[in-house]
Enzyme design. Structure first.
Site, PDB file in Angstrom:
ATOM      1  N   LYS A 271       0.819  -1.211   0.000  1.00  0.00           N
ATOM      2  CA  LYS A 271       0.000   0.000   0.000  1.00  0.00           C
ATOM      3  C   LYS A 271       0.856   1.266   0.000  1.00  0.00           C
ATOM      4  CE  LYS A 271      -0.590   0.632   4.994  1.00  0.00           C
ATOM      5  NZ  LYS A 271       0.176   1.877   5.036  1.00  0.00           N
ATOM      6  N   THR A 272       2.003   1.228   0.682  1.00  0.00           N
ATOM      7  CA  THR A 272       2.861   2.415   0.715  1.00  0.00           C
ATOM      8  C   THR A 272       3.393   2.722  -0.681  1.00  0.00           C
ATOM      9  OG1 THR A 272       3.516   1.870   2.980  1.00  0.00           O
ATOM     10  CG2 THR A 272       4.875   3.461   1.809  1.00  0.00           C
TER      11      THR A 272
ATOM     12  N   GLN B 258      -7.323  -4.435   9.941  1.00  0.00           N
ATOM     13  CA  GLN B 258      -6.262  -3.983  10.834  1.00  0.00           C
ATOM     14  C   GLN B 258      -6.684  -2.771  11.661  1.00  0.00           C
ATOM     15  OE1 GLN B 258      -2.113  -4.284   9.250  1.00  0.00           O
ATOM     16  NE2 GLN B 258      -3.113  -4.702   7.293  1.00  0.00           N
TER      17      GLN B 258
ATOM     18  N   ASP C 132      -3.527   7.850   4.541  1.00  0.00           N
ATOM     19  CA  ASP C 132      -2.965   6.519   4.801  1.00  0.00           C
ATOM     20  C   ASP C 132      -3.587   5.959   6.081  1.00  0.00           C
ATOM     21  OD1 ASP C 132      -1.371   4.288   4.542  1.00  0.00           O
ATOM     22  OD2 ASP C 132       0.423   5.232   5.384  1.00  0.00           O
ATOM     23  N   GLU C 133      -3.642   4.634   6.201  1.00  0.00           N
ATOM     24  CA  GLU C 133      -4.176   3.958   7.397  1.00  0.00           C
ATOM     25  C   GLU C 133      -5.546   4.528   7.769  1.00  0.00           C
ATOM     26  OE1 GLU C 133      -2.754   1.414   8.390  1.00  0.00           O
ATOM     27  OE2 GLU C 133      -0.575   1.558   8.235  1.00  0.00           O
TER      28      GLU C 133
ATOM     29  N   ARG D  63       2.462  -9.869  10.897  1.00  0.00           N
ATOM     30  CA  ARG D  63       3.785  -9.219  11.032  1.00  0.00           C
ATOM     31  C   ARG D  63       4.898 -10.180  10.599  1.00  0.00           C
ATOM     32  NH1 ARG D  63       2.272  -5.216   9.886  1.00  0.00           N
ATOM     33  NH2 ARG D  63       0.305  -6.328   9.660  1.00  0.00           N
TER      34      ARG D  63
END
Length: 754
Positions: free
Chosen positions: A32-33, A255, A224-225, A608
């Site tokens: 996504k980044t 998330q 973002d997020e 993770r």
């Protein structure tokens, strides 16, 4: 456009579809980044959009910095002109430019959590209230929650429902504290973190010309997020994008784990209601983890009802199964982690930095720390006391803050008698109260101290005022480093630390020198245009946990809570303390919404891991000063057993699953809580099989295909297939009411029916 060639098809769509509203649902490890950064680069390089017209909002300065560096690699130095940063840093920048509209000076102070708690403590004392009832943490959380819901102190004190809530919780003075807290902050020309969002909303609500200016400046808005945004953040973002409609949000509802901070998952679940022309793009390919880890995570999150459906997959190798370890105690669990790290390093040439230990609560780190220390394995606790929270650092920072803003009450309290100059606590209270009662700035009280304070204390205050005035001259003519260096020396702080020849004193002195080094580095950074001490103070005030650097050593095992781990990745991950009432937390069992958030937290923990993942639980653990017996977490059972293998090298005995399940993954206690819950939106879970009166788990070592069995929740069924390979014995059972289930016999409680 070479930089676009590395993108897969959905990523490419997320980059080039720049007009109109878009929601990019990004599964864990899906890049996504990269999409967000390339989208911005594409706007600038291919669409010719001025970087001053692009607003990109993140949750950490570290994320913003890394994104800017990536964009700069594509478009060059023009990336420095982007409006990019955390919500708080961007809105603080806007508030400084428009501060006069709200009655603040542009150099207002930003209070950190310690400043806020200190002020609340003083207010509680002034009101003569019990500080055991009105604990600073509790009061601040209540105030923070109100601000994040955009409830002002005026609305709070005028609404009988809030008063009723406070009466019920036996804190009837909460409204008066909230009001006084806000007035004291305003008088001190200070805003806390929540004010940066709250006041931006007020600014845009009450000054439409200001809102209109920024709406036309920011032609493209990106977040973002997005799943972590609260009501306040989303309202600002929605207003800014109202004219252009060019808003792109990137996030993953799976998330969303920060409800306790005010994050509202409904923002992402209901985004389409606010933007009907929304284009939805799903990033479903995971580039981070093995197939086993990805599939295990999917099998967990599928249990949640409230979600945006997606199918995360990976082209990576199958990888190892998740290792499940059971220990007699939390100390034995710590020894297992240390042994596993040691062995993995020896066998596979991993570094310490390739390992992370994740836990639900900070208190769980003790046993892990002890074991790693004994094994000689270096580790670092993430989220421990940061550099800028150390006393000696906060002391010098308070001097710098007060020099800039002489109405900053909390900075004044910290430094007025540091080093000691004969100004006691009583004198300090008299000065602060005088400013409040006469409705005049604190600095006016100090510069006219003879009217408010008699004797030697007044003389000491006059000397203090003269000192601060001399510091102000430096601020006006020197950069941040020269100012800070001068104040550190002439305040007496450096000398006091230098004169302390203990090891602790030497460390504190070196810490202050390190702060001065940091300020010098800030001043010498070419990208920094404003090199004033005020600019540096804002930069530090807006640091997030992930922005704190380590001490230079990077090869250590990382210990952290799962909440702190979001956004990070490690080759090897241990999820420890997988026990009922610990994870899921006992406090998150009162509603389905809470339990689903805990499940999302477990999903974050699993995702993770890149290569190897361990689940660990103990049969007994010290909690709250008592040794408690523990049961394995329901979350272990929710993972498809085909992705798990039991580790038999450690641990002492098989777990005893004593609880009786009434629904898949739902304990009987949780079911009872749901039935008796006053929350209207929670429905009673369905009724499941009631075990026979003579039900008792059988020895399944001789279980075979064709046998009829009884399960305490799925009822009666027939074994269709056995898998006895390795340590994990599994059975496929076709149940009369629930169809085929694959059961891990280590955990399944089956009665063989004669």
């Amino acid at each position: 456009m070479d930089y676009l060639s590395s993108l897969n098809e959905p990523q490419y769509e997320g980059v080039v579809n720049t007009d109109g509203p878009a929601m990019i649902i990004a599964g864990a490890g899906s890049g996504k980044t990269r999409v967000l950064t390339y989208r911005i680069a594409y706007l600038m390089k291919e669409r010719g959009v001025d970087p001053f017209n692009i607003l990109a909002l993140t949750f950490t300065n570290k994320a913003a910095r890394e994104m800017r560096e990536r964009i700069e690699a594509v478009v060059g130095n023009d990336a420095r002109n982007l409006w990019m940063g955390t919500f708080h840093s961007v809105f603080a920048r806007i508030l400084r430019a428009e501060a006069d509209r709200l009655g603040y000076p542009s150099n207002f102070t930003i209070y950190d959590t310690d400043d806020s708690k200190s002020l609340i403590k003083a207010i509680v004392k002034d009101f003569g209230l019990d500080d055991k009832v009105y604990k600073p943490n509790v009061v601040l959380n209540r105030i923070s929650g109100a601000k994040n819901r955009l409830v002002s102190w005026q609305e709070y004190t005028g609404n009988p429902l809030y008063q009723a809530d406070d009466d019920t919780s036996q804190k009837p003075e909460m409204g008066r504290i909230y009001k006084t807290y806000c007035l004291r902050c305003f008088k001190a020309n200070a805003m806390d973190f929540d004010d940066l969002l709250f006041n931006t909303n007020v600014l845009f609500r009450d000054h439409t010309d200001v809102l209109n200016k920024y709406q036309h400046r920011f032609k493209y808005v990106m977040v973002d997020e997005f799943q972590d945004t609260n009501v306040s953040q989303y309202l600002i973002t929605k207003k800014l994008a109202a004219v252009s409609q060019n808003i792109a949000v990137v996030g993953d509802d799976a998330q969303s784990i920060y409800a306790f901070r005010g994050a509202n998952i409904e923002n992402i679940l209901n985004f389409e209601k606010d933007f009907p022309d929304l284009k939805v793009i799903k990033l479903e390919q995971n580039y981070r983890s093995t197939q086993n880890i990805v599939n295990a995570a999917n099998s967990v999150i599928d249990k949640n009802k409230g979600q945006l459906k997606k199918t995360v997959w990976t082209a990576n190798g199958e990888g190892s199964q998740i290792e499940l370890i059971k220990s007699v105690s939390d100390n034995e669990e710590g020894r297992f982690v240390a042994s596993a790290v040691f062995e993995r390093k020896a066998q596979d040439s991993y570094s310490n930095s390739d390992f992370a230990v994740l836990y639900r609560t900070n208190s769980q780190s003790r046993a892990i720390e002890e074991a790693l220390r004994k094994a000689g394995i270096p580790y670092k606790i993430y989220g421990g006391l940061s550099f800028y929270q150390r006393k000696e650092i906060k002391d010098l920072m308070a001097y710098l803050r007060f020099t800039i803003n002489t109405d900053d009450e909390q900075a004044f309290r910290r430094i007025v008698n540091l080093p000691k100059r004969g100004i006691g606590v009583t004198s300090v209270e008299k000065m602060v109260v005088a400013a409040f009662e006469h409705d005049i700035p604190l600095w006016e009280v100090l510069t006219n101290i003879e009217h408010f304070l008699p004797g030697r204390a007044a003389n000491a205050v006059r000397d203090f005022v003269t000192l601060i005035k001399s510091f102000k001259i430096y601020v006006e003519s020197k950069d941040a480093y020269e100012t800070a260096n001068h104040i550190a020396k002439n305040s007496g702080l450096l000398k006091e630390l230098y004169d302390d020849k203990t090891i602790e004193g030497l460390n504190r002195y070196e810490n202050v020198q390190e702060l001065l080094n940091a300020i010098k580095e800030y001043v010498e950074t070419p990208e920094v245009e404003d090199k004033s001490i005020g600019s540096f103070l804002q930069e530090v005030a807006l640091l997030t946990d992930q922005d704190n650097d380590n001490d230079g050593n990077t090869d250590f095992v990382t210990l952290m809570t799962i909440h702190s781990a979001k956004g990070l990745e490690f080759k090897n991950v241990f999820i420890v303390g997988l026990e009922e009432d610990l994870f899921p937390s006992q406090m998150m069992l009162s509603s389905r919404a809470d339990l689903e958030e805990e499940r999302r937290l477990f999903y974050v923990a699993i995702t993770r891991a890149k290569e190897n993942l361990y689940f660990s639980y103990a049969l007994s653990r010290y909690r709250f000063g008592r040794l408690l017996n523990c049961e394995p977490s329901r979350f272990i059972e929710e993972v498809d057993p085909s992705y798990i293998r039991v580790n038999t090298r450690y641990g002492s005995r098989e777990p005893k699953l004593s609880r009786s399940f009434e629904a898949p993954g739902v304990s009987s206690r949780y079911a009872r809580n749901l039935v008796h819950s006053k929350l209207k939106e929670v429905k009673k879970p369905p009724s499941y099989h009631k075990p026979s009166a003579d039900f008792a788990p059988s020895d399944t070592s001789k279980l075979a295909e064709g046998m009829k069995v009884e399960h305490p929740k799925f009822g009666f069924g027939k074994v269709s297939k056995m898998d006895t390979q390795g340590a994990n014995r599994k059975a496929k059972v076709i149940f009369e009411d629930f169809g085929e289930k694959t059961l891990l016999l280590t955990f399944a409680k089956l009665r063989i029916v004669d």
